[in-house]
Write a protein that holds these residues in place. Structure first.
Motif, PDB file in Angstrom:
ATOM      1  N   ALA A  48       0.945  -1.244   0.047  1.00  0.00           N
ATOM      2  CA  ALA A  48       0.086  -0.023  -0.124  1.00  0.00           C
ATOM      3  C   ALA A  48       0.825   1.368  -0.058  1.00  0.00           C
ATOM      4  O   ALA A  48       0.471   2.341  -0.643  1.00  0.00           O
ATOM      5  CB  ALA A  48      -1.104   0.102   1.181  1.00  0.00           C
ATOM      6  N   SER A  49       2.071   1.212   0.440  1.00  0.00           N
ATOM      7  CA  SER A  49       2.823   2.328   0.428  1.00  0.00           C
ATOM      8  C   SER A  49       3.797   2.587  -0.658  1.00  0.00           C
ATOM      9  O   SER A  49       4.398   3.506  -0.659  1.00  0.00           O
ATOM     10  CB  SER A  49       3.686   2.433   1.941  1.00  0.00           C
ATOM     11  OG  SER A  49       4.476   1.211   1.775  1.00  0.00           O
ATOM     12  N   THR A  52       3.086   3.075  -7.766  1.00  0.00           N
ATOM     13  CA  THR A  52       2.606   2.268  -8.708  1.00  0.00           C
ATOM     14  C   THR A  52       3.795   1.578  -9.623  1.00  0.00           C
ATOM     15  O   THR A  52       4.011   0.398  -9.893  1.00  0.00           O
ATOM     16  CB  THR A  52       1.767   2.847  -9.566  1.00  0.00           C
ATOM     17  OG1 THR A  52       0.394   3.272  -8.786  1.00  0.00           O
ATOM     18  CG2 THR A  52       1.292   2.006 -10.732  1.00  0.00           C
ATOM     19  N   MET A  80      -0.821  -7.700  -3.681  1.00  0.00           N
ATOM     20  CA  MET A  80      -0.989  -6.791  -4.350  1.00  0.00           C
ATOM     21  C   MET A  80      -2.075  -6.588  -5.377  1.00  0.00           C
ATOM     22  O   MET A  80      -2.407  -5.373  -5.960  1.00  0.00           O
ATOM     23  CB  MET A  80       0.244  -7.162  -5.779  1.00  0.00           C
ATOM     24  CG  MET A  80       1.568  -6.615  -4.913  1.00  0.00           C
ATOM     25  SD  MET A  80       2.992  -6.811  -6.228  1.00  0.00           S
ATOM     26  CE  MET A  80       3.087  -8.645  -6.806  1.00  0.00           C
ATOM     27  N   GLU A  83      -4.735  -3.992  -3.728  1.00  0.00           N
ATOM     28  CA  GLU A  83      -4.161  -2.680  -3.813  1.00  0.00           C
ATOM     29  C   GLU A  83      -4.025  -2.169  -5.383  1.00  0.00           C
ATOM     30  O   GLU A  83      -4.433  -0.936  -5.650  1.00  0.00           O
ATOM     31  CB  GLU A  83      -2.766  -2.750  -3.480  1.00  0.00           C
ATOM     32  CG  GLU A  83      -2.104  -1.382  -3.510  1.00  0.00           C
ATOM     33  CD  GLU A  83      -2.726  -0.343  -2.867  1.00  0.00           C
ATOM     34  OE1 GLU A  83      -2.511   0.825  -3.183  1.00  0.00           O
ATOM     35  OE2 GLU A  83      -3.342  -0.868  -1.472  1.00  0.00           O
ATOM     36  N   HIS A  86      -7.597  -1.168  -6.310  1.00  0.00           N
ATOM     37  CA  HIS A  86      -7.956  -0.126  -5.902  1.00  0.00           C
ATOM     38  C   HIS A  86      -7.553   1.213  -6.480  1.00  0.00           C
ATOM     39  O   HIS A  86      -8.146   2.198  -6.675  1.00  0.00           O
ATOM     40  CB  HIS A  86      -7.356   0.185  -4.322  1.00  0.00           C
ATOM     41  CG  HIS A  86      -7.499   1.437  -3.598  1.00  0.00           C
ATOM     42  ND1 HIS A  86      -8.803   1.937  -3.407  1.00  0.00           N
ATOM     43  CD2 HIS A  86      -6.549   2.280  -3.399  1.00  0.00           C
ATOM     44  CE1 HIS A  86      -8.465   3.179  -2.497  1.00  0.00           C
ATOM     45  NE2 HIS A  86      -7.026   3.240  -2.781  1.00  0.00           N
ATOM     46  N   ARG A  87      -6.361   1.194  -6.853  1.00  0.00           N
ATOM     47  CA  ARG A  87      -5.641   2.232  -7.866  1.00  0.00           C
ATOM     48  C   ARG A  87      -6.273   2.280  -9.101  1.00  0.00           C
ATOM     49  O   ARG A  87      -6.311   3.364  -9.753  1.00  0.00           O
ATOM     50  CB  ARG A  87      -4.049   1.838  -7.933  1.00  0.00           C
ATOM     51  CG  ARG A  87      -3.356   2.181  -6.574  1.00  0.00           C
ATOM     52  CD  ARG A  87      -1.794   1.883  -6.798  1.00  0.00           C
ATOM     53  NE  ARG A  87      -1.287   1.706  -5.224  1.00  0.00           N
ATOM     54  CZ  ARG A  87      -0.086   1.950  -4.879  1.00  0.00           C
ATOM     55  NH1 ARG A  87       0.900   2.444  -5.881  1.00  0.00           N
ATOM     56  NH2 ARG A  87       0.462   1.635  -3.790  1.00  0.00           N
TER      57      ARG A  87
END
Length: 234
Positions: A48-49, A52, A80, A83, A86-87
């Motif tokens: 999450a941190s 991309t 992954m 995440e 989400h992006r």
């Protein structure tokens, strides 16, 4: 590899450094179970941190490390996937990155219909940004999604035609198989690929010659001159 594992355990590395290390070892086809397992376990709680770009690079570098890294590899890609979704929902993944991720998750046997669909949609927003390498890794890994998205398939075929003069024999052979599997019939696609393949005929490896012939056969391309050329290379 042993030293890198010690640095990981000691918490002395940042994401960018781990990304570069993973890429370097993978580029050497160095499949050390302890190292790749350690990298996967170190990365999983940090996805999450990550930027991309870091996620894309790590996913690509470790895509073929499933056997070496075992359960740690499964945990990393399981972390992954959500995440990246989400992006994608926030338009935080560019077309080239999405195409790269389609390849990586396919190679890692970690893709899902939901993820593949969302990544394909992202690719469809800017297919003109893909280069020959992107296309040759993407098209063979679209699977059923290619049939569900004819507009995307046509756009990828058009971009392939634009990039055709820059394609290597390996890229041409992969694209022929990929487009054949997707039942692509875009105008001039096969004549363009056939012309470029014939131009580079002496540079195809035996494996790539077989891919070309398989692609032509699956696509139903009946160009006697091209077929004779590659049967002669087989």
């Amino acid at each position: 590899a042993t030293a890198l594992c010690r640095h990981l355990e000691a918490g002395e590395l940042r994401v960018r450094e781990v990304r570069h290390a993973a890429t370097a070892f993978a580029s050497m086809s160095f499949a050390d179970a302890a190292l790749f397992g350690a990298i996967c376990d170190w990365m999983a709680p940090r996805v999450a941190s990550c930027s991309t770009g870091d996620l894309v690079s790590v996913a690509f570098a470790l895509a073929k490390a499933r056997e070496a890294a075992g359960a740690a590899h499964t945990r990393l890609y399981a972390a992954m996937g959500p995440e990246i979704l989400h992006r994608l929902r926030n338009n935080g993944v560019k077309a080239r990155d999405a195409s790269n991720l389609i390849y990586s998750f396919s190679e890692a046997s970690a893709s899902s219909d939901q993820l593949l669909g969302a990544l394909s949609e992202a690719v469809g927003r800017a297919p003109q940004s893909l280069n020959g390498q992107d296309l040759s890794l993407l098209v063979p890994n679209l699977g059923e999604e290619a049939r569900h998205r004819p507009e995307l398939l046509n756009a990828l075929a058009a971009q392939t035609a634009r990039c055709s003069a820059t394609l290597s024999p390996r890229q041409l052979s992969r694209l022929m198989c990929g487009f054949a599997e997707a039942h692509a019939s875009a105008t001039n696609l096969w004549s363009t690929l056939g012309h470029e393949a014939a131009t580079r005929k002496s540079h195809f490896s035996p494996a790539d010659v077989v891919r070309v012939l398989a692609g032509l056969n699956a696509a139903g391309v009946m160009e006697p001159g091209l077929l004779r050329t590659f049967w002669g290379q087989a």
